[in-house]
Design a protein around this motif. Structure first.
Motif, PDB file in Angstrom:
ATOM      1  N   ARG A   1       0.598  -1.192  -0.072  1.00 25.78           N
ATOM      2  CA  ARG A   1       0.104  -0.104  -0.083  1.00 25.78           C
ATOM      3  C   ARG A   1       0.900   1.283  -0.002  1.00 25.78           C
ATOM      4  NH1 ARG A   1      -1.496   0.926   6.319  1.00 25.78           N
ATOM      5  NH2 ARG A   1      -2.254   2.887   5.219  1.00 25.78           N
ATOM      6  N   ASN A   2       2.051   1.005  -0.355  1.00 20.78           N
ATOM      7  CA  ASN A   2       3.158   2.328  -0.331  1.00 20.78           C
ATOM      8  C   ASN A   2       2.994   3.075   1.027  1.00 20.78           C
ATOM      9  OD1 ASN A   2       4.112   1.714  -2.932  1.00 20.78           O
ATOM     10  ND2 ASN A   2       2.084   2.582  -3.893  1.00 20.78           N
ATOM     11  N   SER A   3       2.903   2.429   2.087  1.00 21.08           N
ATOM     12  CA  SER A   3       2.790   3.114   3.349  1.00 21.08           C
ATOM     13  C   SER A   3       4.255   3.646   3.677  1.00 21.08           C
ATOM     14  CB  SER A   3       2.573   1.996   4.548  1.00 21.08           C
ATOM     15  OG  SER A   3       2.806   2.404   5.876  1.00 21.08           O
ATOM     16  N   LYS A   4       4.057   4.890   4.404  1.00 23.55           N
ATOM     17  CA  LYS A   4       5.604   5.307   4.893  1.00 23.55           C
ATOM     18  C   LYS A   4       5.967   4.745   6.271  1.00 23.55           C
ATOM     19  CE  LYS A   4       4.561   9.791   2.760  1.00 23.55           C
ATOM     20  NZ  LYS A   4       4.430  11.092   2.931  1.00 23.55           N
ATOM     21  N   PHE A   5       5.298   3.553   6.484  1.00 22.44           N
ATOM     22  CA  PHE A   5       5.817   2.878   7.693  1.00 22.44           C
ATOM     23  C   PHE A   5       6.625   1.551   7.088  1.00 22.44           C
ATOM     24  CE2 PHE A   5       2.226   4.119  10.329  1.00 22.44           C
ATOM     25  CZ  PHE A   5       3.009   4.841  11.281  1.00 22.44           C
ATOM     26  N   TYR A   6       8.030   1.656   7.528  1.00 17.01           N
ATOM     27  CA  TYR A   6       8.825   0.352   7.155  1.00 17.01           C
ATOM     28  C   TYR A   6       9.256  -0.323   8.196  1.00 17.01           C
ATOM     29  CZ  TYR A   6       9.658   3.035   3.093  1.00 17.01           C
ATOM     30  OH  TYR A   6       9.513   3.607   1.701  1.00 17.01           O
ATOM     31  N   PRO A   7       8.347  -1.521   8.580  1.00 16.54           N
ATOM     32  CA  PRO A   7       8.901  -2.599   9.817  1.00 16.54           C
ATOM     33  C   PRO A   7      10.031  -2.956   9.786  1.00 16.54           C
ATOM     34  CG  PRO A   7       6.625  -3.120   8.576  1.00 16.54           C
ATOM     35  CD  PRO A   7       7.378  -2.002   7.604  1.00 16.54           C
ATOM     36  N   VAL A   8      10.726  -2.921  10.844  1.00 17.21           N
ATOM     37  CA  VAL A   8      11.991  -3.337  11.579  1.00 17.21           C
ATOM     38  C   VAL A   8      11.600  -4.112  12.635  1.00 17.21           C
ATOM     39  CG1 VAL A   8      14.156  -2.555  12.085  1.00 17.21           C
ATOM     40  CG2 VAL A   8      13.117  -1.161  10.437  1.00 17.21           C
ATOM     41  N   VAL A   9      12.477  -5.386  12.728  1.00 16.89           N
ATOM     42  CA  VAL A   9      12.482  -6.030  13.880  1.00 16.89           C
ATOM     43  C   VAL A   9      13.628  -5.696  14.841  1.00 16.89           C
ATOM     44  CG1 VAL A   9      11.363  -8.217  12.861  1.00 16.89           C
ATOM     45  CG2 VAL A   9      13.752  -8.081  12.760  1.00 16.89           C
ATOM     46  N   ALA A  10      13.271  -5.320  16.124  1.00 18.02           N
ATOM     47  CA  ALA A  10      14.243  -4.852  17.061  1.00 18.02           C
ATOM     48  C   ALA A  10      14.470  -5.906  18.228  1.00 18.02           C
ATOM     49  CB  ALA A  10      13.871  -3.680  17.415  1.00 18.02           C
ATOM     50  N   ASN A  11      15.811  -6.155  18.892  1.00 17.18           N
ATOM     51  CA  ASN A  11      16.098  -6.784  19.987  1.00 17.18           C
ATOM     52  C   ASN A  11      15.582  -7.965  19.828  1.00 17.18           C
ATOM     53  OD1 ASN A  11      17.131  -4.187  21.224  1.00 17.18           O
ATOM     54  ND2 ASN A  11      14.797  -3.734  21.727  1.00 17.18           N
ATOM     55  N   VAL A  12      15.742  -8.601  18.713  1.00 17.52           N
ATOM     56  CA  VAL A  12      15.460 -10.469  18.648  1.00 17.52           C
ATOM     57  C   VAL A  12      16.651 -11.017  19.266  1.00 17.52           C
ATOM     58  CG1 VAL A  12      14.160  -9.922  16.584  1.00 17.52           C
ATOM     59  CG2 VAL A  12      16.747 -10.536  16.268  1.00 17.52           C
ATOM     60  N   ASN A  13      16.504 -12.113  19.826  1.00 19.27           N
ATOM     61  CA  ASN A  13      17.447 -12.778  20.418  1.00 19.27           C
ATOM     62  C   ASN A  13      17.853 -13.858  19.480  1.00 19.27           C
ATOM     63  OD1 ASN A  13      15.481 -14.986  20.496  1.00 19.27           O
ATOM     64  ND2 ASN A  13      15.046 -14.817  22.518  1.00 19.27           N
ATOM     65  N   ASN A  14      18.848 -14.679  19.596  1.00 18.18           N
ATOM     66  CA  ASN A  14      19.503 -15.870  18.712  1.00 18.18           C
ATOM     67  C   ASN A  14      18.254 -16.807  18.213  1.00 18.18           C
ATOM     68  OD1 ASN A  14      21.963 -14.742  18.829  1.00 18.18           O
ATOM     69  ND2 ASN A  14      22.729 -15.834  20.338  1.00 18.18           N
ATOM     70  N   SER A  15      17.480 -16.948  18.901  1.00 15.60           N
ATOM     71  CA  SER A  15      16.465 -18.195  18.619  1.00 15.60           C
ATOM     72  C   SER A  15      15.605 -17.493  17.637  1.00 15.60           C
ATOM     73  CB  SER A  15      15.735 -18.554  20.087  1.00 15.60           C
ATOM     74  OG  SER A  15      14.489 -19.269  19.773  1.00 15.60           O
ATOM     75  N   VAL A  16      15.037 -16.183  18.012  1.00 15.03           N
ATOM     76  CA  VAL A  16      14.123 -15.536  17.083  1.00 15.03           C
ATOM     77  C   VAL A  16      15.019 -15.200  15.753  1.00 15.03           C
ATOM     78  CG1 VAL A  16      12.854 -13.560  16.622  1.00 15.03           C
ATOM     79  CG2 VAL A  16      12.621 -14.784  18.816  1.00 15.03           C
ATOM     80  N   MET A  17      16.135 -14.789  15.905  1.00 20.65           N
ATOM     81  CA  MET A  17      17.107 -14.586  14.532  1.00 20.65           C
ATOM     82  C   MET A  17      16.846 -15.743  13.547  1.00 20.65           C
ATOM     83  SD  MET A  17      18.731 -12.261  13.136  1.00 20.65           S
ATOM     84  CE  MET A  17      19.604 -11.109  13.938  1.00 20.65           C
ATOM     85  N   ASP A  18      17.214 -16.915  14.154  1.00 20.02           N
ATOM     86  CA  ASP A  18      17.056 -18.280  13.558  1.00 20.02           C
ATOM     87  C   ASP A  18      15.837 -18.215  12.769  1.00 20.02           C
ATOM     88  OD1 ASP A  18      19.678 -18.806  14.386  1.00 20.02           O
ATOM     89  OD2 ASP A  18      19.099 -20.202  15.872  1.00 20.02           O
ATOM     90  N   GLU A  19      14.680 -18.212  13.545  1.00 16.91           N
ATOM     91  CA  GLU A  19      13.355 -18.356  12.644  1.00 16.91           C
ATOM     92  C   GLU A  19      13.209 -17.398  11.598  1.00 16.91           C
ATOM     93  OE1 GLU A  19      11.307 -20.919  13.435  1.00 16.91           O
ATOM     94  OE2 GLU A  19      13.021 -21.579  14.592  1.00 16.91           O
ATOM     95  N   LEU A  20      13.578 -16.065  11.754  1.00 19.76           N
ATOM     96  CA  LEU A  20      13.577 -14.971  10.839  1.00 19.76           C
ATOM     97  C   LEU A  20      14.290 -15.533   9.587  1.00 19.76           C
ATOM     98  CD1 LEU A  20      13.559 -11.815  13.075  1.00 19.76           C
ATOM     99  CD2 LEU A  20      11.828 -12.651  11.716  1.00 19.76           C
ATOM    100  N   SER A  21      15.492 -15.701  10.108  1.00 23.81           N
ATOM    101  CA  SER A  21      16.405 -16.187   8.837  1.00 23.81           C
ATOM    102  C   SER A  21      15.968 -17.642   7.949  1.00 23.81           C
ATOM    103  CB  SER A  21      17.776 -16.727   9.563  1.00 23.81           C
ATOM    104  OG  SER A  21      18.448 -15.800  10.210  1.00 23.81           O
ATOM    105  N   VAL A  22      15.075 -18.460   8.676  1.00 24.59           N
ATOM    106  CA  VAL A  22      14.667 -19.392   7.932  1.00 24.59           C
ATOM    107  C   VAL A  22      13.460 -18.754   6.844  1.00 24.59           C
ATOM    108  CG1 VAL A  22      13.037 -21.372   8.249  1.00 24.59           C
ATOM    109  CG2 VAL A  22      14.979 -21.146   9.603  1.00 24.59           C
ATOM    110  N   ILE A  23      12.750 -17.985   7.484  1.00 24.07           N
ATOM    111  CA  ILE A  23      11.639 -17.569   6.548  1.00 24.07           C
ATOM    112  C   ILE A  23      12.299 -16.559   5.411  1.00 24.07           C
ATOM    113  CG2 ILE A  23      10.005 -15.534   6.553  1.00 24.07           C
ATOM    114  CD1 ILE A  23       9.233 -16.206   9.557  1.00 24.07           C
TER     115      ILE A  23
END
Length: 186
Positions: free
Chosen positions: A66-88
């Motif tokens: 929708r060409n939003s001016k918001f740009y989502p950023v993940v913040a303060n992720v731990n190693n476990s969450v980082m692994d799951e984000l990397s998989v995606i």
């Protein structure tokens, strides 16, 4: 994120869809300028790939579509969450910005999760090392070395990075310029 999920464990596609709906409701007013939207994972112990796909990545896709001016950023992720984000990011050939922020939203470090193709990576790095850049200046400075004959290739690369949600696009009349998604101290 723990407020939306009501706890430190973020799991399940259905719960991820509920979180997505809560995010959309929470950001119903657009900012005036392109802005990072921090999804703070502080105190999150675990987040499953299905939850992240249906919440974080669904929000990023929705905002970019929708060409939003918001740009989502993940913040303060731990190693476990980082692994799951990397998989995606691997499974979907996508990327997302990650950072560590303090209580005042000062950026302490930042990292791109996922892989860009070499041309996109080069363009991303050029934007990241500049305060402000446009396709014309990229053509002037790097057109010969990149064997590009006009600004179209640069416009396409920049547009692609904006659609991935990892650089910000600003308009001044008909002209566009680009800035890094995250500035130190933003």
């Amino acid at each position: 994120m723990t407020e939306v999920a009501r706890g430190p464990v973020l799991s399940g596609a259905v719960n991820g869809k509920d979180a997505f709906a809560a995010f959309v409701k929470a950001v119903d007013v657009e900012p005036k300028e392109p802005t990072a939207l921090f999804l703070d994972f502080r105190n999150v112990e675990v987040a499953t790939a299905s939850y992240l796909r249906e919440s974080v990545f669904a929000l990023k896709t929705y905002m970019r579509a929708r060409n939003s001016k918001f740009y989502p950023v993940v913040a303060n992720v731990n190693n476990s969450v980082m692994d799951e984000l990397s998989v995606i990011t691997i499974l979907t050939n996508d990327v997302i910005m990650s950072c560590q922020i303090d209580g005042n939203r000062n950026i302490l470090s930042q990292e791109l999760i996922g892989t860009l193709d070499p041309k996109q990576k080069m363009t991303f790095d050029l934007v990241s090392s500049s305060e402000r850049i446009d396709a014309n200046s990229l053509m002037e400075n790097f057109g010969e070395s990149e064997k590009t004959k006009g600004t179209t290739a640069w416009n396409n690369r920049l547009s692609g990075l904006v659609s991935k949600g990892i650089i910000r696009e600003f308009a001044q009349g008909r002209a566009k310029f680009y800035r890094p998604l995250l500035d130190r101290g933003e």
